[in-house]
Design an enzyme around this catalytic site. Structure first.
Site, short mmCIF file in Angstrom:
data_model
loop_
_atom_site.label_atom_id
_atom_site.label_comp_id
_atom_site.label_asym_id
_atom_site.label_seq_id
_atom_site.Cartn_x
_atom_site.Cartn_y
_atom_site.Cartn_z
N GLY A 94 -0.63 4.62 -0.93
CA GLY A 94 -1.76 5.12 -0.15
C GLY A 94 -1.40 6.39 0.63
N GLN A 95 -2.36 6.88 1.39
CA GLN A 95 -2.18 8.15 2.11
C GLN A 95 -0.97 8.11 3.03
OE1 GLN A 95 -4.93 9.01 5.25
NE2 GLN A 95 -4.46 11.20 5.26
N TYR B 8 -14.58 -2.88 7.70
CA TYR B 8 -13.19 -2.42 7.90
C TYR B 8 -12.79 -2.60 9.36
CZ TYR B 8 -9.56 1.21 8.56
OH TYR B 8 -8.43 1.91 8.90
N GLY C 22 0.82 -1.21 0.00
CA GLY C 22 0.00 0.00 0.00
C GLY C 22 0.85 1.26 0.00
#
Ligand code: SER
Length: 313
Positions: free
Chosen positions: A13-14, A141, A10
């Site tokens: 990702g942020q 999540y 990831g």
């Protein structure tokens, strides 16, 4: 001991984008292998494509690059996860299981697994939420991260895998955009303030949530991973906190810099998710075990965000 080689999942990702850069400053570019399912325009080399559901490919990459540590950031966040619960469970939970298995098989040095305030639910005390509390998450999540925490604890107890984890609050940074989370509004609001002077918020004005500036999130992650094995008493996931605020409060802080900024509220399904999460977090275990201490509050974070975003937007 083998040379440190860190694989990040990831990485686009942020948090991944910023963490990859920081780790490269510490260990050198070649020692940090970025992986992700997509390669964004901002390329990070060395890079390998990796779909976290492809356990075989993960094995090959780990083998080919002699990976000794993994920061497993790939996941689908709270709001997006609700559009496809089964896919979210697969990616978030089965992805982690592949990582833990390979760490066990290859006796890797360390693993990092991000958990979240989304593990809390309507049965959790909402103010100053303690470390050990009832967890009844409302999103898939949150379910996947809550179960992931248990698996981390299990792999540590049963196989001695050195896996470490933090329950991140909402993360705010100028370097990257979040995607599909419930706390995303706290990043979007800065972009909107600078671009149009107005923001329509998808949460109600008094929804208080725990948040953290990106610099603190990166520091917490690196500090946790650098702490001695013996000091890490919690092998599920550490509560972690910096600040808590509502949309109305961050809007009024932004107005100190941009006086004409306006905000309206149009809560959607994300309001239900936010209302099931904590307002504030007791992170005394992290402070006690590995000296965690945040540097940014709402005022200093807002000033720094606007300063950097003005240059980049
Ligand atoms: N920022 C995340 C989300 O909103 C929480 O971990 O989904």
């Amino acid at each position: 001991m083998a040379q440190t080689k860190i694989l990040i999942t990831g990485a686009n990702g942020q948090i991944g984008r910023v963490l990859t850069e920081e780790l490269r400053k510490i260990y050198g570019t070649e020692s940090i292998l970025a992986t992700d399912i997509t390669k964004l325009p901002i390329t990070v080399e060395p890079f390998e494509f990796l779909d976290i559901l492809n356990a075989q490919r993960l094995k090959e990459i780990v083998h080919d690059h002699n990976v000794t540590q993994i920061y497993h950031l790939a996941a689908i966040l709270s709001a997006n996860g609700e559009w496809n619960p089964i896919k979210t469970w697969n990616i978030n939970l089965n992805g982690l299981l592949s990582i833990l298995e390979i760490a066990r098989e290859r006796e890797m040095d360390k693993i990092f697994f991000p958990s979240t305030i989304a593990v809390f639910g309507n049965t959790t005390p909402r103010i100053n939420t303690p470390q050990d509390v009832p967890l009844l998450p409302t999103t898939v999540y949150g379910m996947s991260k809550c179960t992931g925490e248990l698996w981390c604890n299990y792999y540590h107890q049963r196989y001695g895998v050195d896996v470490r984890s933090l329950r991140y609050p909402g993360i705010i940074g100028w370097q990257s955009l979040p995607a599909g989370g419930t706390t995303d509004y706290a990043v979007e609001i800065f972009h909107a303030a600078l671009k149009s002077g107005h923001y329509e918020c998808f949460l109600a004005e008094n929804t208080r949530l725990p948040m953290m500036y990106m610099n603190d999130a990166i520091k917490a992650t690196i500090d946790l991973m650098n702490a001695s094995k013996e000091s890490i008493a919690i092998r599920s996931s550490y509560n972690l906190a910096a600040m808590s605020f509502t949309p109305a409060e961050i809007a009024s802080e932004i107005r100190k810099h941009i006086p004409n900024f306006t905000i309206t509220y149009k809560p959607d399904f994300r309001q239900g998710i936010a209302s099931s999460w904590s307002e504030s977090i007791d992170d005394s275990k992290a402070r006690q075990d590995w000296n965690w201490k945040p540097s940014y509050d709402l005022a200093s974070m807002t000033a720094d965000m606007l300063l950097h975003l003005k240059e980049t937007i």
